[in-house]
Design a protein around this motif. Structure first.
Motif, PDB file in Angstrom:
ATOM      1  N   MET A  93       1.595   2.907   3.767  1.00 59.48           N
ATOM      2  CA  MET A  93       0.107   3.626   4.518  1.00 59.48           C
ATOM      3  C   MET A  93       0.308   4.582   5.338  1.00 59.48           C
ATOM      4  O   MET A  93       1.154   4.398   6.272  1.00 59.48           O
ATOM      5  CB  MET A  93      -0.743   2.481   4.629  1.00 59.48           C
ATOM      6  CG  MET A  93      -2.088   3.072   5.110  1.00 59.48           C
ATOM      7  SD  MET A  93      -3.254   1.733   5.697  1.00 59.48           S
ATOM      8  CE  MET A  93      -3.875   1.340   4.098  1.00 59.48           C
ATOM      9  N   ASP A  95      -4.722   0.046  11.078  1.00 58.04           N
ATOM     10  CA  ASP A  95      -4.860  -0.099   9.733  1.00 58.04           C
ATOM     11  C   ASP A  95      -3.549   0.029   8.789  1.00 58.04           C
ATOM     12  O   ASP A  95      -3.241  -1.067   7.969  1.00 58.04           O
ATOM     13  CB  ASP A  95      -5.793   1.167   9.075  1.00 58.04           C
ATOM     14  CG  ASP A  95      -7.176   1.027   9.482  1.00 58.04           C
ATOM     15  OD1 ASP A  95      -7.682   0.247   9.696  1.00 58.04           O
ATOM     16  OD2 ASP A  95      -7.622   2.180   9.444  1.00 58.04           O
ATOM     17  N   SER A 133      -6.834   6.519   7.597  1.00 58.88           N
ATOM     18  CA  SER A 133      -6.362   5.097   8.233  1.00 58.88           C
ATOM     19  C   SER A 133      -5.695   5.709   9.477  1.00 58.88           C
ATOM     20  O   SER A 133      -5.098   6.594   9.762  1.00 58.88           O
ATOM     21  CB  SER A 133      -5.396   4.423   7.307  1.00 58.88           C
ATOM     22  OG  SER A 133      -6.026   4.236   6.049  1.00 58.88           O
ATOM     23  N   GLU A 159      -1.401   1.724  -4.506  1.00 55.72           N
ATOM     24  CA  GLU A 159      -2.659   1.285  -4.799  1.00 55.72           C
ATOM     25  C   GLU A 159      -3.276   0.100  -3.683  1.00 55.72           C
ATOM     26  O   GLU A 159      -2.599  -0.300  -2.928  1.00 55.72           O
ATOM     27  CB  GLU A 159      -3.108   0.904  -6.177  1.00 55.72           C
ATOM     28  CG  GLU A 159      -2.081   2.008  -7.148  1.00 55.72           C
ATOM     29  CD  GLU A 159      -1.950   1.612  -8.535  1.00 55.72           C
ATOM     30  OE1 GLU A 159      -2.758   0.869  -9.047  1.00 55.72           O
ATOM     31  OE2 GLU A 159      -0.609   1.686  -8.844  1.00 55.72           O
ATOM     32  N   GLY A 160      -4.381  -0.079  -4.313  1.00 55.19           N
ATOM     33  CA  GLY A 160      -5.103  -1.291  -3.606  1.00 55.19           C
ATOM     34  C   GLY A 160      -4.304  -2.660  -3.394  1.00 55.19           C
ATOM     35  O   GLY A 160      -3.817  -3.175  -4.527  1.00 55.19           O
ATOM     36  N   LEU A 161      -4.241  -3.208  -2.227  1.00 57.93           N
ATOM     37  CA  LEU A 161      -3.329  -4.461  -2.146  1.00 57.93           C
ATOM     38  C   LEU A 161      -4.026  -5.529  -3.037  1.00 57.93           C
ATOM     39  O   LEU A 161      -3.450  -6.640  -3.491  1.00 57.93           O
ATOM     40  CB  LEU A 161      -3.304  -5.013  -0.826  1.00 57.93           C
ATOM     41  CG  LEU A 161      -2.284  -3.992  -0.069  1.00 57.93           C
ATOM     42  CD1 LEU A 161      -1.965  -4.584   1.312  1.00 57.93           C
ATOM     43  CD2 LEU A 161      -1.027  -3.545  -0.722  1.00 57.93           C
ATOM     44  N   SER A 162      -5.311  -5.779  -3.177  1.00 57.22           N
ATOM     45  CA  SER A 162      -6.040  -6.561  -4.195  1.00 57.22           C
ATOM     46  C   SER A 162      -5.559  -6.980  -5.437  1.00 57.22           C
ATOM     47  O   SER A 162      -5.607  -7.991  -5.906  1.00 57.22           O
ATOM     48  CB  SER A 162      -7.763  -6.294  -4.020  1.00 57.22           C
ATOM     49  OG  SER A 162      -7.879  -5.315  -4.647  1.00 57.22           O
ATOM     50  N   GLU A 163      -5.017  -5.739  -5.805  1.00 58.32           N
ATOM     51  CA  GLU A 163      -4.535  -5.853  -7.174  1.00 58.32           C
ATOM     52  C   GLU A 163      -2.972  -6.247  -7.357  1.00 58.32           C
ATOM     53  O   GLU A 163      -2.543  -6.376  -8.795  1.00 58.32           O
ATOM     54  CB  GLU A 163      -4.820  -4.443  -7.974  1.00 58.32           C
ATOM     55  CG  GLU A 163      -6.309  -4.401  -8.231  1.00 58.32           C
ATOM     56  CD  GLU A 163      -7.194  -3.509  -7.224  1.00 58.32           C
ATOM     57  OE1 GLU A 163      -6.351  -2.836  -6.464  1.00 58.32           O
ATOM     58  OE2 GLU A 163      -8.058  -3.866  -6.879  1.00 58.32           O
ATOM     59  N   TYR A 196      -1.942  -3.209   7.051  1.00 60.38           N
ATOM     60  CA  TYR A 196      -1.332  -3.083   5.486  1.00 60.38           C
ATOM     61  C   TYR A 196       0.064  -3.811   5.406  1.00 60.38           C
ATOM     62  O   TYR A 196       0.164  -4.568   4.478  1.00 60.38           O
ATOM     63  CB  TYR A 196      -1.254  -1.586   5.335  1.00 60.38           C
ATOM     64  CG  TYR A 196      -0.656  -1.213   4.024  1.00 60.38           C
ATOM     65  CD1 TYR A 196      -1.427  -1.134   2.855  1.00 60.38           C
ATOM     66  CD2 TYR A 196       0.773  -0.953   4.035  1.00 60.38           C
ATOM     67  CE1 TYR A 196      -0.264  -0.840   1.541  1.00 60.38           C
ATOM     68  CE2 TYR A 196       1.298  -0.538   3.040  1.00 60.38           C
ATOM     69  CZ  TYR A 196       0.669  -0.782   1.697  1.00 60.38           C
ATOM     70  OH  TYR A 196       1.683  -0.410   0.594  1.00 60.38           O
TER      71      TYR A 196
END
Length: 504
Positions: free
Chosen positions: A422, A438, A434, A394-398, A442
């Motif tokens: 990724m 990218d 990507s 999932e998104g790395l921000s979370e 990641y």
């Protein structure tokens, strides 16, 4: 003309006589053959419950010191086979509330109680799903005429799920002792009398496995040309050893590999597959790498009637390699939570729970884990596993917040980010995907998160793949092509920009 008619009549009579004699001989031959094939139960049964590798609980006989006549191995094997068949047909009957097969394994008096119990369950809309996982029988008596045997079966581990109107009302694992009398009828051992003498809750052995010195910095591995078919006809130890050397030189210390249930022969594990797995572990040891072996990859049938077969598969592999120097941990199942909706969450967890007990009963040294597909499932069975493993795409921000949540829920177990990565594919089928830059960014970012949270890790994966089987991601080209480009090294053997961040 009269003579001709007589000849025709004579010919007809002779032919008729020959046909009648042939039919009589054929009938006698068939009857004789039937009377001499009494040992072939499959020709006698009029049911669909003929046992063909359907039931294989662990069974260990006590040394034979019985009263009466000594029993030879042939008779003992026959008694054992009919005994296990009797358990199997009873469990099928309790699940379906049908009596098919019962008469073939129980005498008239014994089957009356079974029929009554099945009738009661059917009336009350109750069904029972059950299996036995281990038996420890003792032959107490074998009659001089060879027609009667008395057996005590101690520490029988039974798992049961009881349903009322299709709703689960009871789940239990018990250890029981049974006393049985067998009669030899028509060449087969049937249960004449069965009594449960005692029963208590099953308490599996628990061993404290040290994980303090365990630091996993690794990668999930398949050879470039044979992903998801590592142990097939194209297996080559030299190729694997060369890849392991690359992994070691990159600063990693471990690999995660996958054993597929069907590919390895199910309950009867293929010795050739075991040899290939040994060569893989040997190659890892030669290159200073440790190995996480993931069992039951690409397996999704958790039905109770198959548990004994599953356990014989795991037992063979775990007992074979538990002392190998390269082994670092057992991963029971890859992403089992993806089967929650289709197979039932409770059923999947029960299967995992019992499989953990089995593996730990064989190997009391190496830690056990489960490769959950997300962070939300990670706390499941946290008290049974030694390492908590989770995957993250999932998104790395979370991610950082998800790690903090897991550490609160699971404060005393090592956390391993067991899969992440990724794809660098942005071709015709996914023009907005990507690229290699990218992908590198990641891996740089996620390694920073890993280091900040002191996580152990295993990335996905060393190589871009030449091909990905349709069975893995389906036939849609945008999915298959995306899956081909998760590697740190492209299909031509050139290191991509992300290789710089293969470890922190």
């Amino acid at each position: 003309m009269v003579g001709l008619n007589k000849n025709i009549l004579r010919t007809i009579l002779i032919i008729s006589y020959i046909m009648i004699v042939a039919l009589i001989i054929s009938g006698i031959s068939g009857l004789f053959s039937y009377l001499n094939t009494g040992a072939d139960r499959s020709s006698m049964l009029h049911t669909e419950i003929q046992k063909v590798e359907q039931y294989a609980p662990k069974l260990i006989w006590e040394p034979l010191k019985n009263e009466g006549r000594p029993m030879d191995n042939e008779n003992l094997n026959a008694l054992q086979n009919d005994y296990l068949d009797a358990w199997y047909v009873k469990q099928v009957a309790y699940k379906t509330n049908k009596t098919a097969g019962i008469k073939d394994y129980y005498t008239d008096s014994a089957r009356e109680n079974l029929y009554a119990f099945i009738a009661l369950n059917k009336t009350e809309n109750t069904t029972i799903e059950a299996t036995t996982l281990s038996h420890n029988p003792t032959l107490e008596f074998f009659s001089e005429d060879g027609q009667l045997a008395v057996v005590t079966d101690r520490d029988v581990v039974e798992y049961k799920r009881v349903f009322k109107a299709e709703q689960l009302v009871l789940e239990t694992t018990e250890t029981s002792t049974y006393k049985m009398v067998f009669l030899l009828e028509d060449g087969f051992w049937r249960i004449r009398h069965l009594v449960k003498e005692s029963s208590k809750p099953y308490l599996p052995e628990t061993a404290k496995i040290k994980t303090d010195s365990l630091i996993i910095k690794g990668i999930n591995y398949y050879p470039k040309a044979t992903p998801w078919n590592m142990f097939g006809d194209a297996f080559a130890k030299d190729t694997i050893a060369n890849d392991f050397k690359i992994i070691k030189n990159a600063g990693l210390n471990s690999v995660r590999i996958f054993v597929q249930y069907d590919d390895f022969g199910k309950a009867n594990v293929n010795p050739k597959k075991l040899e290939k797995l040994k060569q893989t572990l040997d190659a890892a040891e030669e290159n200073g790498l440790k190995v996480v072996i993931t069992l039951f990859d690409f397996y999704g049938d958790y039905s109770i009637m198959n548990w004994t077969l599953n356990q014989r598969h795991a037992e063979t592999i775990v007992s074979t390699f538990k002392d190998h120097n390269a082994l670092i941990a057992w991963d029971i199942k890859n992403e089992p939570n993806l089967d929650f909706d289709s197979r039932g969450k409770d059923m999947v967890i029960a299967w995992l729970d019992n499989m953990i007990d089995l593996v730990k009963s064989i190997d009391k040294v190496h830690p056990v884990t489960i490769g959950w597909s997300n962070t939300q499932s990670a706390p499941i069975l946290k008290d049974k596993v030694d390492i908590v493993s989770f995957h993250y795409y999932e998104g790395l921000s979370e991610l950082d917040e998800a790690i903090k949540t897991m550490k609160k829920e699971i404060p005393n177990k090592p956390l391993v980010l067991q899969e992440f990565g990724m794809s660098s594919y942005n071709g015709f089928w996914k023009p907005l995907g990507s690229n290699v830059e990218d992908q590198a960014n990641y891996h740089k970012k996620i390694q920073e998160i890993i280091a900040a949270n002191k996580l152990q890790f295993m990335s996905w994966t060393l190589y871009d793949f030449v091909d990905v089987p349709k069975a893995v991601v389906g036939s849609r080209p945008w999915r298959r092509n995306t899956q081909k480009h998760f590697g740190f090294i492209d299909k031509n053997g050139v290191k991509k920009a992300s290789f710089k961040y293969i470890t922190n």
